[in-house]
Design an enzyme around this catalytic site. Structure first.
Site, mmCIF file in Angstrom:
data_model
loop_
_atom_site.group_PDB
_atom_site.id
_atom_site.type_symbol
_atom_site.label_atom_id
_atom_site.label_comp_id
_atom_site.label_asym_id
_atom_site.label_seq_id
_atom_site.Cartn_x
_atom_site.Cartn_y
_atom_site.Cartn_z
ATOM 1 N N GLU A 1 -30.685 -2.629 23.106
ATOM 2 C CA GLU A 1 -29.809 -1.775 22.308
ATOM 3 C C GLU A 1 -30.232 -0.322 22.498
ATOM 4 O OE1 GLU A 1 -27.162 -1.784 20.029
ATOM 5 O OE2 GLU A 1 -27.686 0.316 19.705
ATOM 6 N N CYS B 1 -1.295 6.687 6.472
ATOM 7 C CA CYS B 1 -2.704 6.499 6.823
ATOM 8 C C CYS B 1 -2.764 5.760 8.154
ATOM 9 C CB CYS B 1 -3.358 5.668 5.713
ATOM 10 S SG CYS B 1 -4.900 4.872 6.159
ATOM 11 N N CYS C 1 0.847 -1.198 0.000
ATOM 12 C CA CYS C 1 0.000 0.000 0.000
ATOM 13 C C CYS C 1 0.878 1.241 0.000
ATOM 14 C CB CYS C 1 -0.896 -0.004 1.237
ATOM 15 S SG CYS C 1 -1.821 1.528 1.414
ATOM 16 N N CYS D 1 -3.930 0.795 8.681
ATOM 17 C CA CYS D 1 -3.219 -0.479 8.848
ATOM 18 C C CYS D 1 -1.923 -0.285 9.637
ATOM 19 C CB CYS D 1 -2.847 -1.063 7.482
ATOM 20 S SG CYS D 1 -4.257 -1.522 6.487
ATOM 21 N N GLN E 1 -21.258 -5.310 11.811
ATOM 22 C CA GLN E 1 -19.837 -5.670 11.726
ATOM 23 C C GLN E 1 -19.319 -5.385 10.313
ATOM 24 O OE1 GLN E 1 -17.868 -6.411 14.092
ATOM 25 N NE2 GLN E 1 -19.046 -7.317 15.756
ATOM 26 N N CYS F 1 -8.323 2.098 -1.352
ATOM 27 C CA CYS F 1 -7.860 1.344 -0.180
ATOM 28 C C CYS F 1 -8.186 -0.128 -0.409
ATOM 29 C CB CYS F 1 -8.569 1.853 1.069
ATOM 30 S SG CYS F 1 -8.389 0.726 2.461
ATOM 31 N N CYS G 1 -14.247 -5.955 21.344
ATOM 32 C CA CYS G 1 -13.348 -5.456 20.300
ATOM 33 C C CYS G 1 -12.147 -4.747 20.927
ATOM 34 C CB CYS G 1 -14.094 -4.548 19.328
ATOM 35 S SG CYS G 1 -14.943 -3.204 20.131
#
Ligand code: SAH
Length: 452
Positions: free
Chosen positions: A331, A78, A72, A81, A282, A159, A407
């Site tokens: 929720e 950026c 990349c 990643c 997700q 990307c 997460c």
């Protein structure tokens, strides 16, 4: 170590952000971006703090065997990643270790951690793109991705984590902004209409909903934008999201549909889901199926009453509803709850109900009502669960099992510690890579009530 010192450092670990970590001769910890475990590198110290410092590679003396060439152009400029310079199996090992370290050090729990699950797909796995729109250094409007720890926008034509159609859409949008002299949002002044281009693709339909986040009630010349986007066969809807707040949150709480469908239709484990722009979904559909399969394996839903806290559009609970006795979902986002209710309907699921509330309040209320639950599923945002919520789950519901989907390994570990204090043992820890090449990792944990 102090600023501008140079020393040869051996990299032995990764930080939570994916920086290589080594020790200087004086014992100081050095974080080095773009380094790999096994590298021996000449490092220039660019920032020194009391207990640690940050360095920059000047020259690699001995390269790590894990190293590969990044594919990349904007890697490390950026902020997306951090692992494009190492092979994927090394990344999976690093993610497993990160979860292990968190659970052991922060959680104080002595337990095994399974190998990180992956389907091996490390490009074009995302179904969602969020492109901040800003003015560049030359005053031109541009869209791209934030650089690490800053809101400087790095333009990026394509990307490779995202579907290739996204770049075509972004191009059409930016051309439209330029043609009609529509300016970008300025974070300092809070002025300027266009904040973000927010895209979601359905694998099932092969279609994309385009959402333009604006700082205002309407977008000038929006008919022209719609007609330009309609020419792209894969655009199924165009939506405006109104965000007038001067903060970092991407989406505001209102949407206006300009054209077509304002939601995507997607499938997970054979269940159909309609997902509106404000509902969480997700970002990696294929790996989400693996995630939800793991949750079901841990939960063993057969004949059980299941409380699905932080349920989004109802996805986890509804994929188990056929086997379970009853699903209750909670929720906070209203349109996600509306999606969840509708998703139950379109799949002819009759044993699921959903409440729009905070997990904390709803859990307390349901417990007071005497609702019994065998399994509690917790899937909170990055900050984890609150102390009170964990107390309510353990003391008032005392389910046989808790399945925690996280997460963030650090907040997960903190919460597991509290579960331990309330009599829940950590039985299985399964990291799952929903976010290849980035620092993020998802974890599913099975907790069971002990007899003590
Ligand atoms: N389980 C879902 C969503 C997980 S993301 C899925 O797999 O898709 C976390 C969800 O928690 C989001 O939908 C967010 O809107 C919701 N949320 C955040 N804080 C909350 C709170 N205090 N109470 C209830 N839900 C909350």
């Amino acid at each position: 170590m102090k600023k501008n010192d140079v020393e040869i450092i051996k990299i032995t670990d990764y930080s939570t952000e994916g920086f290589g970590i080594g020790k200087a001769l004086d014992g100081m910890t050095v974080f080095v971006p773009n380094s790999a475990i096994g590298d021996e590198a000449e490092v220039l110290i660019v920032k020194a703090l009391k207990k640690f410092c940050f360095g920059k590679i000047l020259n690699i003396v001995t390269p790590s065997p894990d190293r590969i060439d990044s594919d990349c152009e904007v890697f490390l400029r950026c902020g997306g990643c951090c692992y494009r310079h190492i092979d994927y199996s090394s990344e999976l090992k690093a993610k497993k270790k990160r979860v292990f370290d968190a659970v052991n050090r922060i959680g104080g729990i002595d337990t095994e951690v399974n190998d990180c699950l992956s389907n091996g797909k490390i490009t074009r796995y995302r179904n969602k793109g969020q492109y901040p729109v800003r003015k560049d250094g030359n005053g031109n409007i541009t869209a791209g991705f934030y650089s690490l720890h800053s809101h400087r926008v790095i333009p990026c034509d394509d990307c490779i984590l995202q579907p290739s159609e996204f770049s075509e859409i972004v191009k059409v949008c930016v051309e439209f902004f330029k043609k009609f002299n529509i300016s970008a949002y300025d974070e300092e002044s809070g002025k300027g209409p266009v904040r973000h281009i927010y895209l979601r693709k359905s694998d099932f339909e092969g279609k994309i909903v385009v959402c333009i986040v604006i700082n205002g009630e309407s977008l000038p010349n929006s008919k022209e934008l719609v007609s330009a986007l309609k020419k792209l066969y894969f655009v199924s809807g165009v939506v405006l999201n109104i965000n007038l707040k001067k903060n970092n949150v991407i989406l505001g709480d209102r949407c206006k549909t300009l054209y077509g469908k304002d939601y995507i239709t997607e499938t997970l484990l054979g269940v159909k889901f309609n997902i509106s722009p404000l509902a969480f979904f997700q970002v990696n559909r294929e790996m989400t199926e693996i995630l939800y399969k793991t949750v079901a394996e841990f939960a063993e839903p057969e004949g059980k009453n299941i409380l699905d806290l932080f349920c989004g559009a109802g996805t986890i609970g509804l994929t188990m509803a056929q086997k379970a006795n009853k699903i209750i979902g909670v929720e906070i986002v209203k349109s996600a709850v509306e999606n969840a209710e509708n998703n139950a309907k379109i799949n002819n699921i009759e044993n699921a109900e959903f409440y729009c509330d905070t997990a904390e309040k709803a859990a307390e209320r349901l417990a007071k009502k005497g609702i019994k639950t065998d399994v509690v599923i917790l899937d909170p945002p990055r900050k984890g669960a609150t102390f009170d919520l964990i107390a309510t789950v353990c003391n008032d519901f005392s389910p046989e099992k808790v399945v925690y989907v996280s997460c963030d390994p650090a907040t997960l570990a903190r919460d597991l510690k509290q579960f331990g204090e309330y009599g829940y043992d950590c039985k299985k820890v399964q990291p799952i890579d929903l976010f290849p090449r980035t620092s993020h990792v998802e974890t599913v944990v099975l907790l069971t009530r002990n007899e003590k």
